[in-house]
Design an enzyme around this catalytic site. Structure first.
Site, mmCIF file in Angstrom:
data_model
loop_
_atom_site.group_PDB
_atom_site.id
_atom_site.type_symbol
_atom_site.label_atom_id
_atom_site.label_comp_id
_atom_site.label_asym_id
_atom_site.label_seq_id
_atom_site.Cartn_x
_atom_site.Cartn_y
_atom_site.Cartn_z
ATOM 1 N N GLY A 12 1.994 -9.686 17.853
ATOM 2 C CA GLY A 12 2.381 -9.549 16.452
ATOM 3 C C GLY A 12 1.451 -8.661 15.641
ATOM 4 N N GLU B 50 -5.558 -5.389 -4.648
ATOM 5 C CA GLU B 50 -6.618 -5.566 -3.649
ATOM 6 C C GLU B 50 -6.045 -5.754 -2.240
ATOM 7 O OE1 GLU B 50 -10.370 -6.106 -4.352
ATOM 8 O OE2 GLU B 50 -10.062 -5.406 -2.331
ATOM 9 N N ILE C 131 -10.767 -8.069 3.199
ATOM 10 C CA ILE C 131 -12.037 -7.593 2.670
ATOM 11 C C ILE C 131 -11.878 -7.208 1.201
ATOM 12 C CG2 ILE C 131 -13.979 -6.084 3.132
ATOM 13 C CD1 ILE C 131 -12.678 -5.221 5.691
ATOM 14 N N LYS D 237 -4.289 4.021 3.093
ATOM 15 C CA LYS D 237 -5.432 3.234 2.612
ATOM 16 C C LYS D 237 -6.569 4.155 2.176
ATOM 17 C CE LYS D 237 -4.346 -0.826 5.390
ATOM 18 N NZ LYS D 237 -4.485 -1.379 6.747
ATOM 19 N N LYS E 226 0.825 -1.223 0.000
ATOM 20 C CA LYS E 226 0.000 0.000 0.000
ATOM 21 C C LYS E 226 0.850 1.260 0.000
ATOM 22 C CE LYS E 226 -0.873 -0.519 4.624
ATOM 23 N NZ LYS E 226 -0.265 -1.748 4.418
ATOM 24 N N GLU F 156 4.049 -3.547 14.965
ATOM 25 C CA GLU F 156 5.488 -3.652 14.712
ATOM 26 C C GLU F 156 6.262 -3.166 15.941
ATOM 27 O OE1 GLU F 156 6.578 -4.342 11.425
ATOM 28 O OE2 GLU F 156 4.523 -4.455 10.676
ATOM 29 N N VAL G 34 -5.224 -2.895 0.606
ATOM 30 C CA VAL G 34 -6.180 -2.222 1.493
ATOM 31 C C VAL G 34 -7.020 -3.243 2.235
ATOM 32 C CG1 VAL G 34 -8.130 -0.637 1.637
ATOM 33 C CG2 VAL G 34 -6.325 -0.228 -0.026
ATOM 34 N N GLY H 130 -3.030 -9.820 8.742
ATOM 35 C CA GLY H 130 -2.767 -11.225 8.995
ATOM 36 C C GLY H 130 -2.263 -11.888 7.740
#
Lengths: 427, 427
Positions: free
Chosen positions: A187, A129, A136, A205, A105, A190, A132, A302
């Site tokens: 996790g 895709e 979803i 985003k 991104k 960062e 962002v 994730g």
């Protein structure tokens, strides 16, 4: 075409997920797309490093040219991150007529237009895709689902780390630092959490979503953003008492041909479904002129969710390859970008003022508001905490300019010690 | 190709919306797709009828052949509803190489496979996004967004009428009949509300979603469904006290190669976002093996939302026409359909028993449950309402077969006057 060869750049968290998803769902891909997909080569920095996923040693390389310049590789999957170096590699790959799927991104927010144009010129697909809101399929929905509608608002929670932190602060009474530490241990954040907690990631985003939703070239510099590092437990508590939940909200709004894009901690009504979006999850509302209100919810980050978005994009590229129609999916901005000025943005606000505990304070404060032409919806005097005397109030809608002006006046006022905090009430 | 001609079948609520959306968003369509769209002819039953939208009299016809057999018409937009007659018209249109966009869920649930196959054979597109959950681009998401994932569960609220009624009963204490009347007055429910309130409409949508999500041919006959006409205010109240909200829930679940698809009034946890989906809105959760949980929310019905879904599909057809790749979008079921038996479906249940008000009743009831091997999570004896003595309980997960068995035993028991109600606890 019975097999499509891909070259991957990167084999970190998302990259390992991509390898897993391609392996586990090969059957579905073959059924849906009509041919198999093979990972031909993977670029890594450290050939010796232990990986989350088993990969044949022979396909790993540290030399980017072995992927970018290999004529048998059809598609590049970029999951290495980074900006300048990555931009150069992808531009070269596009000149070499390779299609690209990226989860980057930062890169897309900064160099999206250049990359998309180069892709189009070379007849290549460039899908992003995964960049962002991980799991979803929001970009696809904004572009395809709203192909015949005009979007006037996109609002939501687009960063998993900050939503996790605010959830823990709100539901479990943790302090910001405790919650951040917990997010790091799990996790979700960062070691250097700045990009997340200061709202930069969310702002990127929102820039991508606004570009697609409003069909204007919106960059990071066009987004006014603020992070959550100064959100206090007491503001969350006051919000609760007034029926609001604190969230880091990305909001992009259009009126006529002018837009306003922001990211900031804000209060939203408890009864609004966004208030129920907890932990690392994301949710985005999209408002179309015709459709009205729609919402997309899912994991914001994730390894596997993001990897699935990458491989779904890959399936799109493969489908286009089989039909011979790559390079036609990009829709370039239709309108010139016009940003609203601060006197064109109207919102309700929450304010907490630390005041002198003396007669006449309330009258003085309300008179400042009425001088500025801002009307007050609720005012709550002296919800005293220890020795601190406070006024908490909620305004009716006021222009951002007026609101910024009154903040200055309040800070100058004799009866106000300081403005403890202020938040937009978004919904 | 500088213009695409469409013929519409029907000019009712949705049809008028389609005309409006095409007019209002012509610019965006031209920008996104690259050519203009013209409505060439519209089939209506009554040429004289007053319409919601102004349409040139010259393009209206009562003769279907003037559309179906007109070689200059490229795409048919079917918004007339109906089954047998409509099926024949669409089959003929496909033989005439016309692409189709339809909002007809009844037709697709019954004759989807035949129509899709005929479309594919003739190189035509047949899109039907609008047939499920009006304003939510859920089909596109299930097919494209999950192209690389395996879906194991689809659960949600897929009927706007019943959700409106249950919302009014739950939030405002209205009776079922009052709420139904209000829904009818507002145009959310038909004069004959059977298809909605008995769960048939929702069952059809779940059949379509299951077919796409699980890649099996699922028909209406495969869905076990029950409506909301017997949901009582007291069950809603008991649910609330236990932390649950009553919703008409469509649930499709897969384990291995076997599926179970149901529609029924069920209790869901108050804290689950589905509980916050109110009035005529719909929301669908999709669970992928890799992605995890995602949700799509939006208006479940209404003229403009449904029309927008139709026109977005139309944009897809047009894009394919310009690229010359129609007829490749349909993905046919990959797996044979296998339904679970009732001893393979495990759920928690809510039960309200009207019992004798005497010593030993509770012991008798609990012993019946333990004989059946169903363990009880919560039991709440004698929340007496007037002269009626009741036991309310929540079970741990039990197979549907065991649960059906215990219902019989409870009805036979001397201490139980009758089973007042029983509901699945879905989430």
């Amino acid at each position: 075409l019975d097999k499509i060869s891909i070259g991957m750049l990167g084999l970190g968290t998302v990259g390992s997920g991509v390898v897993k998803v391609i392996r586990d769902h090969q059957d579905k891909l073959v059924h849906g797309v009509g041919c198999a997909v093979q990972i031909k080569r993977i670029l890594v920095q450290d050939l010796e490093k232990e990986r989350d996923v088993e990969v044949d040693r022979s396909i790993i390389t540290a030399i980017s040219a072995e992927i970018i310049d290999d004529p048998t590789i059809d598609v590049i999957v970029e999951v290495m991150g980074g900006i300048e170096e990555t931009r150069k590699l992808l531009l070269r790959a596009l000149e070499n007529k390779k299609h690209i799927v990226t989860a980057n991104k930062d890169l897309m927010a900064l160099h999206g237009p250049e990359l998309l144009e180069t892709a189009s010129k070379n007849g290549c697909d460039l899908f992003y895709e995964a960049s962002v809101a991980g799991g979803i399929p929001i970009l696809r929905s904004v572009v395809d689902g709203f192909a015949s509608d005009r979007i006037h608002k996109i609002i939501g929670i687009v960063n998993g780390t900050t939503n996790y932190i605010l959830t823990k602060m709100s539901d479990e009474g943790k302090s910001y630092l405790e919650a951040l530490k917990e997010a790091q241990d799990l996790g979700y954040a960062e070691a250097d959490p700045e990009a997340d907690v200061e709202g930069i990631d969310a702002a990127r985003k929102m820039a991508i979503l606004s570009t697609l939703g409003f069909s204007m070239n919106v960059g990071l510099g066009d987004v006014r953003f603020k992070g959550i590092s100064r959100v206090s437990q007491e503001d969350i508590e006051y919000g609760k008492q007034l029926g609001y939940t604190m969230k880091l909200i990305g909001a992009a709004e259009r009126e006529g041909d002018r837009i306003d894009v922001t990211v900031q901690p804000a209060l939203i009504s408890d009864s609004h479904p966004l208030a129920a979006v907890k932990n690392e999850n994301n949710a985005v509302y999209v408002y179309g002129d015709a459709v009205g209100e729609t919402m997309f919810y899912g994991p914001g980050a994730g390894s596997l969710p993001t990897a699935t978005a990458v491989v779904s994009d890959l399936a799109g590229v493969m489908r286009n390859m089989r039909l011979g129609v790559n390079g036609h999916s990009a829709v370039f901005p239709q309108f010139p970008k016009k940003l609203k000025t601060t006197d064109e943005v109207f919102k309700k606000y929450f304010l907490r003022l630390v005041v002198e505990d003396e007669v006449g304070t309330l009258a003085e404060v309300t008179s400042l508001f009425s001088q500025e032409g801002i009307s007050v919806e609720k005012i709550w005097q002296n919800p005293k905490r220890g020795s601190i005397s406070e006024i908490v109030l909620v305004t009716h809608k006021a222009s951002q300019k007026n609101f910024e002006d009154i903040l200055v006046k309040l800070n100058d006022s004799r009866v106000v010690k300081r403005v403890g905090s202020s938040y937009r009430i978004e919904i």
